[in-house]
Design an enzyme around this catalytic site. Structure first.
Site: not given
Ligand code: DOR
Length: 424
Positions: A61, A93, A303
């Site tokens: 992200h 996102n 992640d």
């Molecule tokens: O812990 C998480 N944070 N899991 C996710 O699936 C999304 C992510 C985030 O965008 O911060």
């Protein structure tokens, strides 16, 4: 030109165990037992180092556009380079959500200046609301190869089924965030002894498992290529194992936090150990590792989910979920999987480079003549202590802070350029 001398080769098409690599015009020009330098070139003595294809992270992200105070494409890419990662697939996102061609073009445009390759993931549903599918064909034409609503899970089986039909038709990989919202709510921790000790409601393992089972079955029915993101429980591993036996076109990923940490970390680290899906139990950790050993789990992704210090300074219930991982992932895999005798280094590189590249159809993930020179060089034995203040990422939310790890990235080369060099 760059000449890498005497490294231990890993993930190479050549049979050589030790050899030299010549890099020219951004590509691997030659791999041979011995290559003598000619003309002006940078020579890297790789005698004590492993030389492997650059890591491919299917799950990061980068928060850009919209939340650049947490991370942006350039800082995320710098963190990736420091972690030996030469390709990152960025989750959708952002704000706006990457559900439209304009946002994809914005990301690709910014990525042109990044030190590593950035591949945007397109959203499955508009604004990640889980209601209306995006235009998969238009996103594909803009450069999207995989789709995901990661960060939220699509609750409607009917819509996911439709999405799988569309993804199959457009030859795109669907990356599935598996959590049932009614069961998981916005709860901060795993349902179990730790949630009880804290007097908090928990996110049960079954919230993940029923969605894994649903998506596996839908993949069997639709024939769609589905990749299950961040697998964290023993039963999820068992479901995926069974699905692969019956021929489902399923692949799966886990992240270092799910083989290195348990829910107990919440008691020690508070919000920095808050992540979705949550850290689980020792039995889950054991099953995740077994899944990596027998190939049920194909991929180790990070992640990488940066949040600001202020975000994480809130209470456990209010702080956002997520932890950063790009600058520790290879060292964690080496420490917890290689130095414990669970996986060979070559198998780790397959999970972190070869398999992820193959899953989304990228040509990287292997050292071969003619390929883009995306290379990581690391010392599998060097010990170091994780200090987030030294990270290239804007964020500091690592639950591994202060931990001693064994295995250090020394050089990262992306498209023939040295983009990271460890200070010796
Ligand atoms: O812990 C998480 N944070 N899991 C996710 O699936 C999304 C992510 C985030 O965008 O911060």
């Amino acid at each position: 030109m760059i000449l890498i001398k005497g490294g231990k080769l890993c993930g190479a098409t050549s049979e050589l165990e030790v050899g030299d690599i010549l890099i020219k015009d951004g590509k691997i020009a030659k791999i041979a037992e011995r290559i003598d330098p000619v003309g002006e070139m940078t020579i890297i003595n790789a005698k004590s180092l492993m030389v492997a294809p650059g890591l491919v992270d299917l799950h990061v992200h980068f928060r850009d556009p919209g939340f650049e105070y947490k991370e942006d494409i350039m800082t995320g890419a710098a963190a990736a380079a420091a972690g030996g990662v030469t390709t990152c697939l960025c989750m959708a996102n952002t704000l706006p959500v990457a559900d439209n061609v304009k946002t994809i073009e914005y990301i690709l445009d910014k990525a042109k200046d990044a030190p590593i390759k950035i591949v945007p993931i397109g959203a499955i549903t508009l604004e990640h609301k889980g209601e209306t599918l995006t235009d998969f064909a238009a996103l594909k034409a803009a450069g999207v190869i995989a789709l995901s609503d990661d960060g939220s899970a699509i609750q409607s089986a009917k819509l996911v089924r439709h999405a799988m039909h569309q993804a199959h038709k457009n030859k795109m990989t669907l990356i599935s965030h598996c959590e049932d919202d009614e069961l998981a709510k916005n709860y901060a921790v795993n349902e179990g002894v730790v949630s009880q000790a804290l007097g908090l409601p928990g996110r049960p393992a079954i919230a993940e498992e029923i969605m894994v089972a649903r998506d596996v079955m839908l993949s069997v029915e639709t024939g769609a290529k589905v990749h299950i993101a961040h697998v964290s429980t023993a039963a999820s591993v068992a479901i995926i194992r069974m699905a692969k036996k019956v021929g489902a076109y399923i692949t799966a990923e886990t992240c270092p936090q799910y083989f290195a940490l348990t829910e107990d970390e919440i008691l020690k680290q508070g919000t920095n150990a808050r992540v979705n899906p949550p850290l689980r139990t020792q039995d889950d950790v054991t099953a995740i590792i077994e899944g990596l050993i027998d190939g049920t789990i194909d991929v180790i992704a990070t992640d990488h989910a940066p949040h600001s210090v202020e975000d994480k300074a809130q209470s456990l219930e209010d702080a956002p979920s997520g932890m950063i991982g790009l600058e520790t992932s290879l060292a964690l895999a080496l420490t917890y999987l290689y130095h414990t005798g669970k996986l060979k280094i070559g198998e780790i590189i397959q999970c972190m480079s070869t398999h992820p590249a193959r899953i989304v159809g990228l040509e990287s993930g292997v050292l071969t003549e003619g390929a883009s020179a995306d290379i990581v060089m690391f010392d599998p034995h060097e010990q170091w202590v994780v200090d987030p203040d030294q990270f290239k990422s804007k964020a500091r939310n690592s639950p591994f802070s202060g931990m001693e790890l064994k295995g250090k990235v020394k050089y990262t080369i992306s498209r023939g350029e040295i983009v990271y060099r460890d200070t010796f």
